[in-house]
Design a protein around this motif. Structure first.
Motif, PDB file in Angstrom:
ATOM      1  N   ALA A  22       1.143  -7.236  23.793  1.00  0.00           N
ATOM      2  CA  ALA A  22       1.563  -6.099  24.617  1.00  0.00           C
ATOM      3  C   ALA A  22       3.066  -6.186  24.891  1.00  0.00           C
ATOM      4  N   PRO A  23       3.807  -5.131  24.569  1.00  0.00           N
ATOM      5  CA  PRO A  23       5.244  -5.161  24.867  1.00  0.00           C
ATOM      6  C   PRO A  23       5.466  -5.110  26.373  1.00  0.00           C
ATOM      7  N   VAL A  24       6.457  -5.843  26.852  1.00  0.00           N
ATOM      8  CA  VAL A  24       6.766  -5.809  28.291  1.00  0.00           C
ATOM      9  C   VAL A  24       7.939  -4.885  28.575  1.00  0.00           C
ATOM     10  N   HIS A  25       8.747  -4.608  27.531  1.00  0.00           N
ATOM     11  CA  HIS A  25       9.981  -3.840  27.777  1.00  0.00           C
ATOM     12  C   HIS A  25       9.799  -2.336  27.629  1.00  0.00           C
ATOM     13  N   PRO A  36       0.842  -1.200   0.000  1.00  0.00           N
ATOM     14  CA  PRO A  36       0.000   0.000   0.000  1.00  0.00           C
ATOM     15  C   PRO A  36       0.878   1.250   0.000  1.00  0.00           C
ATOM     16  N   VAL A  37       0.508   2.222  -0.800  1.00  0.00           N
ATOM     17  CA  VAL A  37       1.319   3.439  -0.916  1.00  0.00           C
ATOM     18  C   VAL A  37       0.636   4.598  -0.191  1.00  0.00           C
ATOM     19  N   PHE A  38       1.219   4.975   0.939  1.00  0.00           N
ATOM     20  CA  PHE A  38       0.809   6.211   1.609  1.00  0.00           C
ATOM     21  C   PHE A  38       1.622   7.347   0.992  1.00  0.00           C
ATOM     22  N   ASP A  39       1.019   8.512   0.912  1.00  0.00           N
ATOM     23  CA  ASP A  39       1.750   9.662   0.366  1.00  0.00           C
ATOM     24  C   ASP A  39       2.783  10.192   1.356  1.00  0.00           C
ATOM     25  N   ALA A  40       2.539   9.902   2.632  1.00  0.00           N
ATOM     26  CA  ALA A  40       3.530  10.254   3.660  1.00  0.00           C
ATOM     27  C   ALA A  40       3.275   9.381   4.882  1.00  0.00           C
ATOM     28  N   ILE A  41       4.346   9.034   5.557  1.00  0.00           N
ATOM     29  CA  ILE A  41       4.237   8.308   6.815  1.00  0.00           C
ATOM     30  C   ILE A  41       5.112   9.013   7.842  1.00  0.00           C
ATOM     31  N   LEU A  42       4.508   9.366   8.942  1.00  0.00           N
ATOM     32  CA  LEU A  42       5.222   9.989  10.061  1.00  0.00           C
ATOM     33  C   LEU A  42       5.462   8.902  11.103  1.00  0.00           C
ATOM     34  N   VAL A  43       6.720   8.718  11.504  1.00  0.00           N
ATOM     35  CA  VAL A  43       7.013   7.749  12.558  1.00  0.00           C
ATOM     36  C   VAL A  43       7.831   8.402  13.665  1.00  0.00           C
ATOM     37  N   GLY A  44       7.552   8.002  14.891  1.00  0.00           N
ATOM     38  CA  GLY A  44       8.436   8.309  15.998  1.00  0.00           C
ATOM     39  C   GLY A  44       9.394   7.136  16.141  1.00  0.00           C
ATOM     40  N   ILE A  45      10.417   7.327  16.967  1.00  0.00           N
ATOM     41  CA  ILE A  45      11.424   6.285  17.166  1.00  0.00           C
ATOM     42  C   ILE A  45      11.445   5.926  18.640  1.00  0.00           C
ATOM     43  N   GLY A  46      11.182   4.673  18.947  1.00  0.00           N
ATOM     44  CA  GLY A  46      11.204   4.269  20.350  1.00  0.00           C
ATOM     45  C   GLY A  46      12.623   4.136  20.872  1.00  0.00           C
ATOM     46  N   LEU A  51      16.750  -3.999  15.048  1.00  0.00           N
ATOM     47  CA  LEU A  51      16.658  -2.534  15.175  1.00  0.00           C
ATOM     48  C   LEU A  51      15.703  -2.010  14.099  1.00  0.00           C
ATOM     49  N   PRO A  52      14.398  -2.185  14.307  1.00  0.00           N
ATOM     50  CA  PRO A  52      13.429  -1.810  13.259  1.00  0.00           C
ATOM     51  C   PRO A  52      13.573  -0.382  12.745  1.00  0.00           C
ATOM     52  N   ALA A  53      13.985   0.551  13.599  1.00  0.00           N
ATOM     53  CA  ALA A  53      14.137   1.954  13.151  1.00  0.00           C
ATOM     54  C   ALA A  53      15.149   2.082  12.029  1.00  0.00           C
ATOM     55  N   ARG A  54      16.016   1.066  11.868  1.00  0.00           N
ATOM     56  CA  ARG A  54      16.998   1.064  10.776  1.00  0.00           C
ATOM     57  C   ARG A  54      16.299   1.075   9.423  1.00  0.00           C
ATOM     58  N   LEU A  55      15.013   0.632   9.410  1.00  0.00           N
ATOM     59  CA  LEU A  55      14.245   0.638   8.157  1.00  0.00           C
ATOM     60  C   LEU A  55      14.073   2.055   7.624  1.00  0.00           C
ATOM     61  N   ALA A  56      14.082   3.030   8.520  1.00  0.00           N
ATOM     62  CA  ALA A  56      13.890   4.427   8.096  1.00  0.00           C
ATOM     63  C   ALA A  56      15.202   5.074   7.685  1.00  0.00           C
ATOM     64  N   LEU A 101       9.700   1.306  15.673  1.00  0.00           N
ATOM     65  CA  LEU A 101       8.882   2.329  15.045  1.00  0.00           C
ATOM     66  C   LEU A 101       7.577   1.646  14.667  1.00  0.00           C
ATOM     67  N   LEU A 102       6.534   2.440  14.393  1.00  0.00           N
ATOM     68  CA  LEU A 102       5.188   1.863  14.355  1.00  0.00           C
ATOM     69  C   LEU A 102       5.029   1.100  15.672  1.00  0.00           C
ATOM     70  N   SER A 103       4.450  -0.078  15.646  1.00  0.00           N
ATOM     71  CA  SER A 103       4.543  -0.951  16.821  1.00  0.00           C
ATOM     72  C   SER A 103       5.286  -2.224  16.429  1.00  0.00           C
ATOM     73  N   VAL A 104       6.359  -1.987  15.697  1.00  0.00           N
ATOM     74  CA  VAL A 104       7.256  -3.075  15.277  1.00  0.00           C
ATOM     75  C   VAL A 104       8.468  -3.035  16.204  1.00  0.00           C
ATOM     76  N   PHE A 105       8.452  -3.929  17.161  1.00  0.00           N
ATOM     77  CA  PHE A 105       9.490  -3.948  18.195  1.00  0.00           C
ATOM     78  C   PHE A 105      10.626  -4.879  17.780  1.00  0.00           C
TER      79      PHE A 105
END
Ligand code: 6PG
Length: 277
Positions: free
Chosen positions: A194-197, A158-168, A244-249, A173-177
């Motif tokens: 539910a994440p425990v960490h 799916p193509v979003f025109d923009a995606i805003l992510v924060g970095i945990g 390190l999922p944030a590496r995707l960005a 990022l997203l809820s990809v731990f």
């Protein structure tokens, strides 16, 4: 410091990195970049589908969007807001990412600006709960909505025109731990235990991380000293996105918007030896 660092192969294979003095300027810059993506999308195909995030990142960005001059620039009726992830709680729960958006755009249930309520597309948590469903059902329903609304790229994403992510702080990022099973799924949206960490310790639903590669405007925003270690790690030698999922960005075409504190541990190879502060 702005501009591209040297890529892994020594080429310009890095995202744009913008380092601003403080969180407020990060939010203003992120909002302006979001508006640029929205304007480009509306110009190109008449609407803009944007995925937003949760946590502490978005509220100041929402405020900047609702303030002048950006408020006037945004073609609000053409903007559709989706969510990169959600906690599996009712929309009225302050833990909900949709609650954050509602607090900014529909305080007390009344529009604070020209974004039509029908243009906000939260994960259907309330409908799923009302039907006695679980997060997996919620994710399935959202994926169905996305299939109807969004175009797909050549890879079928799916193509979003923009995606805003924060970095945990843990590199999510997203809820990809780190270690997430989402990496092994093809569904566009999936349930996450539910994440425990990291908090909140709530079941989640998240977009599949593959969507991050499909958007032409991936905005990663991080500010504060607490994010310096993970930002430094993302731009270090680590390459394992599962750990390190944030590496995707960290990809060409993405934009990282950091304050000086969060950028303080960027490697010299990225800053070109210039201080990030
Ligand atoms: C969530 C968010 C999550 C968030 C990061 C950063 O549901 O919590 O979607 O991915 O963006 O955890 O959050 P902070 O900016 O609060 O550190």
């Amino acid at each position: 410091m702005t501009g591209r660092g040297r890529g892994d192969d020594g080429g310009p294979g890095e995202p744009e990195i913008l380092v601003l003095p403080d969180p407020a300027s990060c939010a203003a810059t992120a909002a302006e970049r979001l508006v640029r993506a929205i304007e480009a999308a509306v110009e190109d195909h008449g609407r803009a589908d944007v995925a937003t995030t949760g946590g502490s990142t978005p509220s100041a960005i929402y405020a900047a969007l609702l303030a002048q001059p950006l408020r006037t620039r945004v073609p609000w009726g053409r903007v559709h807001v989706w969510f990169g992830d959600e906690r599996f709680v009712p929309r009225a729960d302050p833990n909900a990412n949709a609650w954050l958006l509602d607090a900014a755009f529909f305080p007390g249930g009344r529009p604070a600006g020209p974004l039509p309520g029908a243009n906000v597309h939260p994960f259907p948590v309330d409908a799923t709960l009302a039907a006695g469903g679980r997060p997996a059902e919620c994710a399935r329903r959202y994926a169905s909505q996305l299939r109807v609304a969004l175009p797909r790229d050549a890879a079928g994403r799916p193509v979003f025109d923009a995606i805003l992510v924060g970095i945990g702080p843990d590199g999510h990022l997203l809820s990809v731990f780190p270690g997430s099973a989402a990496f092994d799924r093809v569904a566009w949206a999936v349930a996450v235990p539910a994440p425990v960490h990291v908090g909140p310790h709530l079941p989640r639903v998240t977009l599949n991380p593959v969507v991050l590669d499909a958007t032409p405007a991936l905005l990663a925003v991080a500010f504060g000293e607490a994010k310096a270690p993970v930002v430094g790690e993302v731009f270090g030698s680590a390459r394992d996105v599962r750990r390190l999922p944030a590496r995707l960005a960290r990809r060409p075409g993405a934009t990282w918007i950091l304050d000086a504190a969060a950028a303080s541990r960027l490697p010299a190879a990225i800053t070109g030896g210039r201080s990030a502060r």
